[in-house]
Motif scaffolding. Structure first.
Motif, PDB file in Angstrom:
ATOM      1  N   THR A 128     -37.711 -18.037  44.012  1.00  0.00           N
ATOM      2  CA  THR A 128     -38.810 -16.981  44.470  1.00  0.00           C
ATOM      3  C   THR A 128     -38.839 -16.369  45.585  1.00  0.00           C
ATOM      4  O   THR A 128     -38.458 -16.777  46.140  1.00  0.00           O
ATOM      5  CB  THR A 128     -39.850 -18.306  44.287  1.00  0.00           C
ATOM      6  N   ASP A 129     -39.639 -15.519  45.564  1.00  0.00           N
ATOM      7  CA  ASP A 129     -39.391 -14.585  47.060  1.00  0.00           C
ATOM      8  C   ASP A 129     -40.007 -15.601  48.306  1.00  0.00           C
ATOM      9  O   ASP A 129     -39.528 -15.213  49.474  1.00  0.00           O
ATOM     10  CB  ASP A 129     -41.046 -13.005  46.629  1.00  0.00           C
ATOM     11  N   GLU A 130     -41.063 -15.837  47.810  1.00  0.00           N
ATOM     12  CA  GLU A 130     -41.984 -17.157  49.058  1.00  0.00           C
ATOM     13  C   GLU A 130     -40.752 -18.221  49.644  1.00  0.00           C
ATOM     14  O   GLU A 130     -40.873 -18.116  51.073  1.00  0.00           O
ATOM     15  CB  GLU A 130     -43.194 -17.880  48.675  1.00  0.00           C
ATOM     16  N   ARG A 131     -40.120 -19.028  48.763  1.00  0.00           N
ATOM     17  CA  ARG A 131     -39.327 -19.682  49.641  1.00  0.00           C
ATOM     18  C   ARG A 131     -37.782 -19.044  49.438  1.00  0.00           C
ATOM     19  O   ARG A 131     -37.138 -19.924  50.944  1.00  0.00           O
ATOM     20  CB  ARG A 131     -38.303 -20.627  47.653  1.00  0.00           C
ATOM     21  N   LEU A 132     -37.565 -18.230  49.475  1.00  0.00           N
ATOM     22  CA  LEU A 132     -36.040 -17.533  50.693  1.00  0.00           C
ATOM     23  C   LEU A 132     -36.844 -16.543  51.427  1.00  0.00           C
ATOM     24  O   LEU A 132     -36.572 -16.483  52.655  1.00  0.00           O
ATOM     25  CB  LEU A 132     -36.202 -16.052  48.783  1.00  0.00           C
ATOM     26  N   LEU A 133     -38.056 -16.193  51.237  1.00  0.00           N
ATOM     27  CA  LEU A 133     -38.599 -16.445  52.950  1.00  0.00           C
ATOM     28  C   LEU A 133     -38.965 -16.825  54.080  1.00  0.00           C
ATOM     29  O   LEU A 133     -38.450 -17.186  55.016  1.00  0.00           O
ATOM     30  CB  LEU A 133     -40.114 -15.134  52.647  1.00  0.00           C
ATOM     31  N   ASP A 134     -38.890 -18.612  53.138  1.00  0.00           N
ATOM     32  CA  ASP A 134     -39.366 -19.469  53.926  1.00  0.00           C
ATOM     33  C   ASP A 134     -37.775 -19.648  54.075  1.00  0.00           C
ATOM     34  O   ASP A 134     -37.274 -20.225  55.844  1.00  0.00           O
ATOM     35  CB  ASP A 134     -39.790 -20.862  53.764  1.00  0.00           C
ATOM     36  N   ARG A 135     -36.555 -19.982  53.649  1.00  0.00           N
ATOM     37  CA  ARG A 135     -35.195 -20.406  54.201  1.00  0.00           C
ATOM     38  C   ARG A 135     -34.810 -19.148  55.579  1.00  0.00           C
ATOM     39  O   ARG A 135     -33.674 -19.586  56.118  1.00  0.00           O
ATOM     40  CB  ARG A 135     -34.568 -20.230  52.942  1.00  0.00           C
ATOM     41  N   ILE A 136     -35.383 -17.887  55.160  1.00  0.00           N
ATOM     42  CA  ILE A 136     -34.799 -17.360  56.084  1.00  0.00           C
ATOM     43  C   ILE A 136     -35.399 -17.433  57.727  1.00  0.00           C
ATOM     44  O   ILE A 136     -34.686 -17.102  58.091  1.00  0.00           O
ATOM     45  CB  ILE A 136     -35.344 -15.259  55.618  1.00  0.00           C
ATOM     46  N   ASN A 137     -36.603 -17.626  57.502  1.00  0.00           N
ATOM     47  CA  ASN A 137     -37.362 -18.171  59.362  1.00  0.00           C
ATOM     48  C   ASN A 137     -37.279 -18.904  59.403  1.00  0.00           C
ATOM     49  O   ASN A 137     -36.457 -18.857  60.216  1.00  0.00           O
ATOM     50  CB  ASN A 137     -38.871 -18.227  58.473  1.00  0.00           C
ATOM     51  N   GLU A 138     -36.042 -20.503  58.284  1.00  0.00           N
ATOM     52  CA  GLU A 138     -35.513 -21.394  58.970  1.00  0.00           C
ATOM     53  C   GLU A 138     -34.532 -21.035  60.320  1.00  0.00           C
ATOM     54  O   GLU A 138     -33.676 -21.850  60.498  1.00  0.00           O
ATOM     55  CB  GLU A 138     -35.990 -22.596  57.803  1.00  0.00           C
ATOM     56  N   ALA A 139     -33.690 -20.315  58.820  1.00  0.00           N
ATOM     57  CA  ALA A 139     -32.041 -20.026  59.132  1.00  0.00           C
ATOM     58  C   ALA A 139     -31.993 -18.911  60.220  1.00  0.00           C
ATOM     59  O   ALA A 139     -32.089 -19.228  61.554  1.00  0.00           O
ATOM     60  CB  ALA A 139     -31.781 -18.963  58.051  1.00  0.00           C
ATOM     61  N   MET A 140     -33.419 -18.487  60.420  1.00  0.00           N
ATOM     62  CA  MET A 140     -33.704 -17.722  61.970  1.00  0.00           C
ATOM     63  C   MET A 140     -34.116 -18.722  63.229  1.00  0.00           C
ATOM     64  O   MET A 140     -33.695 -18.010  64.277  1.00  0.00           O
ATOM     65  CB  MET A 140     -34.710 -16.506  61.480  1.00  0.00           C
ATOM     66  N   LYS A 141     -34.967 -19.358  63.317  1.00  0.00           N
ATOM     67  CA  LYS A 141     -35.290 -20.278  64.395  1.00  0.00           C
ATOM     68  C   LYS A 141     -34.611 -21.102  64.407  1.00  0.00           C
ATOM     69  O   LYS A 141     -33.788 -21.750  65.548  1.00  0.00           O
ATOM     70  CB  LYS A 141     -35.964 -20.915  63.428  1.00  0.00           C
ATOM     71  N   GLY A 142     -33.621 -21.579  63.482  1.00  0.00           N
ATOM     72  CA  GLY A 142     -31.962 -22.633  63.683  1.00  0.00           C
ATOM     73  C   GLY A 142     -31.008 -21.873  64.670  1.00  0.00           C
ATOM     74  O   GLY A 142     -29.805 -22.079  65.158  1.00  0.00           O
ATOM     75  N   ALA A 143     -31.373 -20.414  64.708  1.00  0.00           N
ATOM     76  CA  ALA A 143     -29.621 -19.399  65.113  1.00  0.00           C
ATOM     77  C   ALA A 143     -29.860 -18.960  66.447  1.00  0.00           C
ATOM     78  O   ALA A 143     -30.643 -18.927  67.428  1.00  0.00           O
ATOM     79  CB  ALA A 143     -29.729 -17.836  64.289  1.00  0.00           C
TER      80      ALA A 143
END
Length: 143
Positions: A128-143
């Motif tokens: 889903t769009d919400e799940r994909l947005l969450d994954r992108i935010n997690e990857a951005m915080k970890g980077a």
């Protein structure tokens, strides 16, 4: 009595002599000679030129280098006109900058997929769009 083979002439053609164009054909017997003469061919070159009139004259063409020179001159004129137009446009008063409205809308699916691909996040059609947005935010915080 004509001795065969004989040349017959027609003008204009693809051969040139003395500034006039003509065709040339060889005839092997009396029957084909009569057929050629009936179709506008002549026994002498001068008779073919007289029958063709001005159509036999060779049209003088300009040399290739003249054509290239003219094309280059035309290109220079066009370039100069474009340069003058550009300088006039540069001197013209500037328009006021247009204010860009803020983008408060949520990202589209295409934007999410593009960002996920850049970050190397795996996703599928059922993500889903919400799940994909969450994954992108997690990857951005970890980077």
């Amino acid at each position: 009595m004509t001795q065969f083979p004989v040349h017959v002439y027609k003008s204009p053609g693809n051969y040139v002599t003395v500034g006039k164009r003509y065709k040339l054909n060889s005839v092997a017997d009396q029957e084909s000679l009569d057929a050629h003469l009936a179709n506008g061919w002549h026994l002498t070159l001068q008779a073919a030129f007289d029958a063709a009139g001005d159509a036999a004259n060779v049209v003088k063409r300009s040399a290739d280098w003249k054509t290239v020179k003219k094309r280059k001159t035309d290109q220079r004129k066009a370039f100069k006109a474009a340069r003058v137009a550009a300088t006039k446009a540069a001197k013209a008063p500037k328009a006021a900058p247009v204010e860009v409205p803020s983008d408060d809308a949520p990202p589209t699916r295409a934007e999410l997929e593009q960002q996920a691909t850049l970050l190397g996040i795996r996703f599928g059609v059922r993500t889903t769009d919400e799940r994909l947005l969450d994954r992108i935010n997690e990857a951005m915080k970890g980077a």
